[in-house]
Design an enzyme around this catalytic site. Structure first.
Site, short mmCIF file in Angstrom:
data_model
loop_
_atom_site.label_atom_id
_atom_site.label_comp_id
_atom_site.label_asym_id
_atom_site.label_seq_id
_atom_site.Cartn_x
_atom_site.Cartn_y
_atom_site.Cartn_z
N ASN A 73 0.84 -1.21 0.00
CA ASN A 73 0.00 0.00 0.00
C ASN A 73 0.87 1.25 0.00
O ASN A 73 0.55 2.23 -0.68
CB ASN A 73 -0.94 0.00 1.21
CG ASN A 73 -2.19 -0.83 0.95
OD1 ASN A 73 -3.09 -0.39 0.25
ND2 ASN A 73 -2.22 -2.04 1.47
N ILE B 222 -1.59 -1.41 18.48
CA ILE B 222 -2.81 -0.83 19.05
C ILE B 222 -2.60 0.66 19.28
O ILE B 222 -1.69 1.06 20.03
CB ILE B 222 -3.16 -1.49 20.42
CG1 ILE B 222 -3.14 -3.01 20.30
CG2 ILE B 222 -4.50 -0.97 20.95
CD1 ILE B 222 -4.29 -3.61 19.53
N ASN C 288 -7.01 4.86 7.71
CA ASN C 288 -6.59 3.45 7.74
C ASN C 288 -7.20 2.74 6.53
O ASN C 288 -8.30 3.08 6.09
CB ASN C 288 -7.08 2.80 9.03
CG ASN C 288 -6.69 1.32 9.13
OD1 ASN C 288 -5.52 0.98 8.95
ND2 ASN C 288 -7.65 0.46 9.37
N HIS D 86 -8.59 -0.87 5.36
CA HIS D 86 -9.02 -2.16 5.92
C HIS D 86 -9.48 -3.06 4.76
O HIS D 86 -10.23 -2.60 3.89
CB HIS D 86 -10.16 -1.96 6.94
CG HIS D 86 -10.59 -3.23 7.58
ND1 HIS D 86 -9.87 -3.84 8.60
CD2 HIS D 86 -11.64 -4.05 7.32
CE1 HIS D 86 -10.48 -4.97 8.93
NE2 HIS D 86 -11.55 -5.11 8.18
C1 GRF Z 1 -3.20 -4.89 3.73
O1 GRF Z 1 -3.92 -6.06 3.40
C2 GRF Z 1 -4.13 -3.94 4.43
O2 GRF Z 1 -5.47 -4.04 4.02
C3 GRF Z 1 -4.04 -4.38 5.84
O3 GRF Z 1 -2.71 -4.79 6.05
C4 GRF Z 1 -2.15 -5.18 4.80
C5 GRF Z 1 -0.91 -4.38 4.57
O4 GRF Z 1 -0.26 -4.86 3.46
N1 GRF Z 1 -4.41 -3.30 6.73
P1 GRF Z 1 1.00 -4.03 2.90
O5 GRF Z 1 2.02 -3.95 4.01
O6 GRF Z 1 0.51 -2.66 2.49
O7 GRF Z 1 1.47 -4.83 1.73
#
Ligand code: GRF
Length: 197
Positions: A14, A93, A108, A110
């Site tokens: 991401n 957390i 965030n 999700h």
């Molecule tokens: C992703 O699946 C996101 O939805 C979740 O944690 C994962 C992070 O993946 N919150 P990356 O580190 O961005 O590859």
């Protein structure tokens, strides 16, 4: 120029999507000023290094408790004059003091269509395992503001993804990332950076 701090714990795909979209101009008026991880070996830190982005490992062990740990992360974000905190797979957390300190400035990503498959214990592959177990035909991803309720803040963007017959949790996770997460997280950042939110 929106100054972004990205909090990571894993592979950083991401983060990479945000980097790519800033480089291509799809995200304007924004700059990643720091990447912080609770894991020294997180590949996300490598990705930041490759793009000469300030990055920092802040380990939990040095701190007496989670509150002190949260404060150390918050202090560093302030030190870097971060405007927007982006949690991209950050498995720490976050306490209420942190949320208050950055009220309305934490988002965030999700990997489900909140409220489905969200809340305490719903992270990473667990989310996709639950979706497959329930037999949903559509899942997806959500970008939301962070408040004191896990995955409970106001929803910013969502994108749906089909669940296919022989999906494993890993295959589904990859599709949700590719077809949803890597699209809506940069899009949400661009909207915030250009005040169209
Ligand atoms: C992703 O699946 C996101 O939805 C979740 O944690 C994962 C992070 O993946 N919150 P990356 O580190 O961005 O590859």
């Amino acid at each position: 120029m929106l100054r972004i701090g990205v909090l990571v714990s894993g592979g950083g795909t991401n983060l990479q999507a945000i980097i790519n979209d800033i480089d291509s101009g799809k995200i304007s008026n924004a700059k990643i000023v720091t990447v912080i991880s609770n894991r020294s070996k997180a590949y996300a830190l490598e990705r930041a290094a490759k793009h000469s982005i300030n990055h920092k490992f802040i380990g939990r062990k040095k701190y007496a408790d989670n509150d002190a740990y949260n404060e150390a992360i918050a202090d560093y974000l302030d030190h870097m004059k971060v405007d927007l905190v982006v949690m991209a797979g950050f498995l720490v957390i976050i306490n209420n003091d942190f949320v208050k300190r950055f009220e309305g400035r934490i988002i965030n990503i999700h990997p489900s269509l909140i409220p489905a498959f969200s809340g305490d214990g719903m992270y990473g592959l667990h989310v996709h395992e639950a979706a497959l177990k329930r037999g949903v035909q559509i899942t997806g991803a959500t970008v939301h503001y962070v408040n004191e309720i896990t995955d409970g803040g106001p929803i910013i963007l969502q994108k749906a993804v089909s669940v296919l017959k022989d999906d494993t949790p890993e295959v589904l996770q990859a599709r949700v990332m590719h077809e949803a997460e890597w699209i809506i997280l940069p899009k949400a950042i661009n909207m915030i950076a250009n005040k169209s939110l």
